[in-house]
Design a protein around this motif. Structure first.
Motif, PDB file in Angstrom:
ATOM      1  N   ALA A  38      61.969  28.426  64.135  1.00  0.00           N
ATOM      2  CA  ALA A  38      62.463  27.208  64.787  1.00  0.00           C
ATOM      3  C   ALA A  38      63.980  27.216  64.899  1.00  0.00           C
ATOM      4  CB  ALA A  38      61.988  25.981  64.015  1.00  0.00           C
ATOM      5  N   SER A  39      64.653  27.759  63.896  1.00  0.00           N
ATOM      6  CA  SER A  39      66.124  27.767  63.894  1.00  0.00           C
ATOM      7  C   SER A  39      66.713  28.676  64.972  1.00  0.00           C
ATOM      8  CB  SER A  39      66.646  28.189  62.521  1.00  0.00           C
ATOM      9  OG  SER A  39      66.188  29.492  62.204  1.00  0.00           O
ATOM     10  N   ASP A  40      65.890  29.521  65.574  1.00  0.00           N
ATOM     11  CA  ASP A  40      66.343  30.421  66.639  1.00  0.00           C
ATOM     12  C   ASP A  40      66.123  29.842  68.034  1.00  0.00           C
ATOM     13  OD1 ASP A  40      66.996  32.427  64.784  1.00  0.00           O
ATOM     14  OD2 ASP A  40      64.918  33.136  64.752  1.00  0.00           O
ATOM     15  N   CYS A  41      65.597  28.602  68.101  1.00  0.00           N
ATOM     16  CA  CYS A  41      65.158  28.050  69.382  1.00  0.00           C
ATOM     17  C   CYS A  41      65.915  26.791  69.764  1.00  0.00           C
ATOM     18  CB  CYS A  41      63.666  27.736  69.314  1.00  0.00           C
ATOM     19  SG  CYS A  41      62.678  29.205  69.009  1.00  0.00           S
ATOM     20  N   TYR A  42      65.773  26.455  71.038  1.00  0.00           N
ATOM     21  CA  TYR A  42      66.378  25.253  71.604  1.00  0.00           C
ATOM     22  C   TYR A  42      65.342  24.583  72.499  1.00  0.00           C
ATOM     23  CZ  TYR A  42      69.246  22.340  74.593  1.00  0.00           C
ATOM     24  OH  TYR A  42      69.762  21.286  75.294  1.00  0.00           O
ATOM     25  N   PHE A  43      65.245  23.247  72.399  1.00  0.00           N
ATOM     26  CA  PHE A  43      64.276  22.482  73.173  1.00  0.00           C
ATOM     27  C   PHE A  43      64.985  21.372  73.927  1.00  0.00           C
ATOM     28  CE2 PHE A  43      61.422  18.786  73.452  1.00  0.00           C
ATOM     29  CZ  PHE A  43      60.354  19.346  74.130  1.00  0.00           C
ATOM     30  N   MET A  44      64.577  21.155  75.172  1.00  0.00           N
ATOM     31  CA  MET A  44      65.098  20.015  75.939  1.00  0.00           C
ATOM     32  C   MET A  44      63.943  19.336  76.647  1.00  0.00           C
ATOM     33  SD  MET A  44      66.933  21.614  79.311  1.00  0.00           S
ATOM     34  CE  MET A  44      67.721  23.022  78.561  1.00  0.00           C
ATOM     35  N   ASP A  45      64.059  18.016  76.779  1.00  0.00           N
ATOM     36  CA  ASP A  45      63.008  17.245  77.427  1.00  0.00           C
ATOM     37  C   ASP A  45      63.601  15.919  77.869  1.00  0.00           C
ATOM     38  OD1 ASP A  45      59.654  17.546  77.101  1.00  0.00           O
ATOM     39  OD2 ASP A  45      60.411  15.582  77.680  1.00  0.00           O
ATOM     40  N   ASP A  46      62.940  15.275  78.814  1.00  0.00           N
ATOM     41  CA  ASP A  46      63.399  13.969  79.277  1.00  0.00           C
ATOM     42  C   ASP A  46      62.661  12.829  78.589  1.00  0.00           C
ATOM     43  OD1 ASP A  46      60.937  14.309  80.476  1.00  0.00           O
ATOM     44  OD2 ASP A  46      61.620  13.826  82.498  1.00  0.00           O
ATOM     45  N   ASN A  47      61.880  13.153  77.555  1.00  0.00           N
ATOM     46  CA  ASN A  47      61.118  12.148  76.824  1.00  0.00           C
ATOM     47  C   ASN A  47      61.582  12.140  75.365  1.00  0.00           C
ATOM     48  OD1 ASN A  47      58.822  11.347  74.980  1.00  0.00           O
ATOM     49  ND2 ASN A  47      57.943  10.781  76.968  1.00  0.00           N
ATOM     50  N   LYS A  48      62.046  10.983  74.912  1.00  0.00           N
ATOM     51  CA  LYS A  48      62.610  10.863  73.565  1.00  0.00           C
ATOM     52  C   LYS A  48      61.615  11.257  72.481  1.00  0.00           C
ATOM     53  CE  LYS A  48      65.063   7.589  70.629  1.00  0.00           C
ATOM     54  NZ  LYS A  48      65.624   6.237  70.523  1.00  0.00           N
ATOM     55  N   GLU A  49      60.345  10.879  72.641  1.00  0.00           N
ATOM     56  CA  GLU A  49      59.331  11.220  71.645  1.00  0.00           C
ATOM     57  C   GLU A  49      59.121  12.735  71.550  1.00  0.00           C
ATOM     58  OE1 GLU A  49      58.837   8.782  73.987  1.00  0.00           O
ATOM     59  OE2 GLU A  49      59.095   7.106  72.609  1.00  0.00           O
ATOM     60  N   ASN A  50      59.177  13.419  72.675  1.00  0.00           N
ATOM     61  CA  ASN A  50      59.026  14.871  72.660  1.00  0.00           C
ATOM     62  C   ASN A  50      60.193  15.543  71.954  1.00  0.00           C
ATOM     63  OD1 ASN A  50      56.657  14.524  74.066  1.00  0.00           O
ATOM     64  ND2 ASN A  50      57.536  15.054  76.046  1.00  0.00           N
ATOM     65  N   VAL A  51      61.385  15.036  72.196  1.00  0.00           N
ATOM     66  CA  VAL A  51      62.572  15.563  71.520  1.00  0.00           C
ATOM     67  C   VAL A  51      62.472  15.310  70.017  1.00  0.00           C
ATOM     68  CG1 VAL A  51      65.077  15.318  71.292  1.00  0.00           C
ATOM     69  CG2 VAL A  51      64.043  15.411  73.565  1.00  0.00           C
ATOM     70  N   SER A  52      62.033  14.126  69.642  1.00  0.00           N
ATOM     71  CA  SER A  52      61.860  13.806  68.218  1.00  0.00           C
ATOM     72  C   SER A  52      60.828  14.729  67.574  1.00  0.00           C
ATOM     73  CB  SER A  52      61.433  12.351  68.043  1.00  0.00           C
ATOM     74  OG  SER A  52      62.467  11.491  68.433  1.00  0.00           O
ATOM     75  N   GLY A  53      59.759  15.036  68.295  1.00  0.00           N
ATOM     76  CA  GLY A  53      58.738  15.952  67.777  1.00  0.00           C
ATOM     77  C   GLY A  53      59.304  17.334  67.510  1.00  0.00           C
ATOM     78  N   ALA A  54      60.125  17.813  68.417  1.00  0.00           N
ATOM     79  CA  ALA A  54      60.751  19.128  68.225  1.00  0.00           C
ATOM     80  C   ALA A  54      61.715  19.100  67.039  1.00  0.00           C
ATOM     81  CB  ALA A  54      61.475  19.550  69.501  1.00  0.00           C
ATOM     82  N   ILE A  55      62.490  18.044  66.945  1.00  0.00           N
ATOM     83  CA  ILE A  55      63.417  17.912  65.821  1.00  0.00           C
ATOM     84  C   ILE A  55      62.644  17.882  64.511  1.00  0.00           C
ATOM     85  CG2 ILE A  55      65.058  16.335  64.718  1.00  0.00           C
ATOM     86  CD1 ILE A  55      66.036  15.649  67.599  1.00  0.00           C
ATOM     87  N   ASP A  56      61.503  17.196  64.481  1.00  0.00           N
ATOM     88  CA  ASP A  56      60.658  17.161  63.288  1.00  0.00           C
ATOM     89  C   ASP A  56      60.181  18.556  62.892  1.00  0.00           C
ATOM     90  OD1 ASP A  56      60.939  14.418  63.107  1.00  0.00           O
ATOM     91  OD2 ASP A  56      58.956  13.982  63.971  1.00  0.00           O
TER      92      ASP A  56
END
Length: 75
Positions: A38-56
């Motif tokens: 996970a520390s090698d990756c980057y995620f972007m999305d236009d949905n706050k819940e999806n971003v929160s899921g990735a951060i989790d």
């Protein structure tokens, strides 16, 4: 953004995966298929819940609000 695939080595879309964001199954599927931590990756999305899921899942993430933000995030 047209041709988003040109900006990244790999892209994943939830409609291609048998799991939906923001479930951990979605993010774990991606991490397993690219053989990355996970520390090698980057995620972007236009949905706050999806971003929160990735951060989790410990994936660095940004909420994208418009095309300009995507360009800024990838520079």
């Amino acid at each position: 953004v047209p041709h988003l695939e040109e900006l990244f080595e790999q892209t994943f879309y939830s409609y291609d995966i048998n799991a939906l964001k923001p479930t951990k199954e979605f993010y774990n599927y991606v991490l397993t298929n690219i053989d990355k931590n996970a520390s090698d990756c980057y995620f972007m999305d236009d949905n706050k819940e999806n971003v929160s899921g990735a951060i989790d899942c410990n994936i660095a993430s940004n909420l994208i609000t418009n095309d300009y933000t995507i360009i800024e995030a990838t520079e």
